[in-house]
Design an enzyme around this catalytic site. Sequence first.
Site, PDB file in Angstrom:
ATOM      1  N   THR A 171       0.688  -1.198   0.090  1.00 49.54           N
ATOM      2  CA  THR A 171      -0.118   0.007  -0.046  1.00 49.54           C
ATOM      3  C   THR A 171       1.004   1.190   0.143  1.00 49.54           C
ATOM      4  OG1 THR A 171      -1.958   1.090   1.082  1.00 49.54           O
ATOM      5  CG2 THR A 171      -0.390   0.029   2.687  1.00 49.54           C
TER       6      THR A 171
ATOM      7  N   LYS B 239       3.297   1.250  -3.943  1.00 42.23           N
ATOM      8  CA  LYS B 239       2.532   0.769  -5.120  1.00 42.23           C
ATOM      9  C   LYS B 239       2.968   0.523  -6.491  1.00 42.23           C
ATOM     10  CE  LYS B 239      -2.113   0.592  -3.130  1.00 42.23           C
ATOM     11  NZ  LYS B 239      -3.457   0.985  -3.255  1.00 42.23           N
TER      12      LYS B 239
ATOM     13  N   ASN C  39      -0.923  -4.088  -5.986  1.00 45.10           N
ATOM     14  CA  ASN C  39      -1.330  -3.954  -4.697  1.00 45.10           C
ATOM     15  C   ASN C  39      -1.169  -5.292  -4.019  1.00 45.10           C
ATOM     16  OD1 ASN C  39      -3.584  -5.050  -5.847  1.00 45.10           O
ATOM     17  ND2 ASN C  39      -4.694  -4.170  -4.155  1.00 45.10           N
TER      18      ASN C  39
ATOM     19  N   ASP D  62      -6.983  -3.595  -7.041  1.00 38.36           N
ATOM     20  CA  ASP D  62      -7.545  -2.325  -6.646  1.00 38.36           C
ATOM     21  C   ASP D  62      -8.795  -1.826  -7.854  1.00 38.36           C
ATOM     22  OD1 ASP D  62      -6.534  -1.740  -4.338  1.00 38.36           O
ATOM     23  OD2 ASP D  62      -4.866  -0.491  -5.063  1.00 38.36           O
TER      24      ASP D  62
ATOM     25  N   GLY E 267      -5.866  12.957  -7.740  1.00 34.79           N
ATOM     26  CA  GLY E 267      -4.490  11.994  -7.225  1.00 34.79           C
ATOM     27  C   GLY E 267      -4.248  11.407  -8.835  1.00 34.79           C
ATOM     28  N   ALA E 268      -2.934  10.865  -8.681  1.00 34.37           N
ATOM     29  CA  ALA E 268      -2.284  10.408  -9.566  1.00 34.37           C
ATOM     30  C   ALA E 268      -1.130   9.159  -9.095  1.00 34.37           C
ATOM     31  CB  ALA E 268      -1.685  11.280 -10.483  1.00 34.37           C
TER      32      ALA E 268
ATOM     33  N   GLY F 191      -0.901   5.180  -7.159  1.00 34.11           N
ATOM     34  CA  GLY F 191      -1.391   3.842  -7.472  1.00 34.11           C
ATOM     35  C   GLY F 191      -2.797   3.652  -7.690  1.00 34.11           C
ATOM     36  N   ALA F 192      -3.216   4.328  -6.357  1.00 35.41           N
ATOM     37  CA  ALA F 192      -4.801   3.991  -6.560  1.00 35.41           C
ATOM     38  C   ALA F 192      -5.508   4.856  -7.425  1.00 35.41           C
ATOM     39  CB  ALA F 192      -5.455   4.781  -4.934  1.00 35.41           C
TER      40      ALA F 192
HETATM   41  P1  ATR Z   1      -1.384   5.336  -3.586  1.00 40.62           P
HETATM   42  O1  ATR Z   1      -0.274   4.295  -4.402  1.00 40.62           O
HETATM   43  O2  ATR Z   1      -1.939   5.056  -2.614  1.00 40.62           O
HETATM   44  O3  ATR Z   1      -2.146   5.979  -4.664  1.00 40.62           O
HETATM   45  P2  ATR Z   1       0.758   7.621  -3.602  1.00 40.62           P
HETATM   46  O4  ATR Z   1       1.285   7.041  -4.891  1.00 40.62           O
HETATM   47  O5  ATR Z   1       1.635   8.048  -2.349  1.00 40.62           O
HETATM   48  O6  ATR Z   1      -0.304   6.323  -3.023  1.00 40.62           O
HETATM   49  O7  ATR Z   1      -0.198   8.802  -4.249  1.00 40.62           O
HETATM   50  C1  ATR Z   1      -1.122   9.573  -3.184  1.00 40.62           C
HETATM   51  C2  ATR Z   1      -1.842  10.581  -3.733  1.00 40.62           C
HETATM   52  O8  ATR Z   1      -2.260  11.658  -2.931  1.00 40.62           O
HETATM   53  C3  ATR Z   1      -0.901  11.359  -4.929  1.00 40.62           C
HETATM   54  O9  ATR Z   1      -1.841  11.777  -5.772  1.00 40.62           O
HETATM   55  C4  ATR Z   1      -0.541  12.537  -3.887  1.00 40.62           C
HETATM   56  O10 ATR Z   1      -0.250  13.666  -4.774  1.00 40.62           O
HETATM   57  P3  ATR Z   1       1.354  13.911  -5.306  1.00 40.62           P
HETATM   58  O11 ATR Z   1       1.259  13.066  -6.604  1.00 40.62           O
HETATM   59  O12 ATR Z   1       1.268  15.322  -5.531  1.00 40.62           O
HETATM   60  O13 ATR Z   1       2.271  13.426  -4.120  1.00 40.62           O
HETATM   61  C5  ATR Z   1      -1.948  12.835  -3.067  1.00 40.62           C
HETATM   62  N1  ATR Z   1      -1.548  13.316  -1.987  1.00 40.62           N
HETATM   63  C6  ATR Z   1      -0.915  13.000  -0.809  1.00 40.62           C
HETATM   64  N2  ATR Z   1      -1.061  14.061  -0.058  1.00 40.62           N
HETATM   65  C7  ATR Z   1      -1.429  15.129  -0.477  1.00 40.62           C
HETATM   66  C8  ATR Z   1      -1.829  16.496   0.035  1.00 40.62           C
HETATM   67  N3  ATR Z   1      -1.327  16.853   1.107  1.00 40.62           N
HETATM   68  N4  ATR Z   1      -2.308  17.148  -0.993  1.00 40.62           N
HETATM   69  C9  ATR Z   1      -2.521  17.018  -2.155  1.00 40.62           C
HETATM   70  N5  ATR Z   1      -2.254  15.764  -2.882  1.00 40.62           N
HETATM   71  C10 ATR Z   1      -1.876  14.815  -1.880  1.00 40.62           C
END
Ligand code: ATR
Length: 292
Positions: free
Chosen positions: A62, A66, A87, A107, A131-132, A134-135
């Site tokens: 997680t 990921k 995942n 996922d 978001g961008a 893994g999820a």
């Molecule tokens: P996962 O694989 O579970 O999706 P991740 O790759 O760490 O985890 O992705 C987390 C997402 O949350 C990313 O899109 C991240 O934005 P960044 O690509 O800019 O890092 C977003 N995210 C996490 N904390 C954030 C915050 N405080 N404000 C805005 N976006 C956030």
Amino acid sequence: MKYLYLFGYPLGHSISPAFQNAALRACGVRRVRYVKNPMPPDKFQEIILALRAPHCLGANITVPYKQTILPLLDEVSPLAREIGAVNTVVKRANRDGSVTLVGENTDAYGFMQALRARRVNPRGQRVAILGAGGAAAAAAYALAEAGAHEIILLNRTLARSIELADRLVQKFRRMGLAINDWDALGKTQLLVNATSVGMSPHPDASPLPPHVLLAPHAVVYDLVYNPPMTRFLREAQAQGARIVGGLEMLIYQGARAFELWTGKRAPVRIMRVSAARALEEMIRAADAGHKG
Ligand code: ATR
């Protein structure tokens, strides 16, 4: 005793051990436990060592690993390769006694099952994903496969949105794609939060800028499940949106992972009851902690 691990960091919010262990018990799988194995970034490489240990039967991966885990695995399934995120890791025993670490993605399946259960069909719709990581990649892939007309990717780090859009456009050539078009939010039928913003222990945060107006009758889906009612969902509901929480996706991705590890049919109902109970207990303990 053998183990299934959850690797990530931090893992305080996770309730996966509760419902995976309930599923193992219900299916009569003895002497196997699912446990959290938090690995801070400086220990990331140790995940592979832990996976190769004979007492490890497989794992979930997680936040935030990921995507970074992919090059370290022996094999990655075609689906996980296309999504660009893993995942679940399955250990395949080979005839010569060696073991192959195979990365899978459950996922996308979990994401879609939760929508289906709520009778939401994204075919032909304009959808937006916050978001961008893994999820988000799994959600985008699932929505594109389900026939979404256009996907708008909204992320703090532009480079990651571009990378995800590049990946999607190669497979889904006819689908519309836009990046960081925040103005389009008022015209999207489905809005998904695939960031970790709003997750415990920071439930007061929202991934949306203030005063964003959503489309009337929009469906708003938060992949965060702890707390069950995030600020994002609360504010969307106040605007009249139909809301979908992240717990069902968690259960369905876990059910598919369980089936890959054990070869047994996942007892989804038992998993759901245990997950809900574990979440309640975690929230009660956190409340008591704040008050104490
Ligand atoms: P996962 O694989 O579970 O999706 P991740 O790759 O760490 O985890 O992705 C987390 C997402 O949350 C990313 O899109 C991240 O934005 P960044 O690509 O800019 O890092 C977003 N995210 C996490 N904390 C954030 C915050 N405080 N404000 C805005 N976006 C956030």
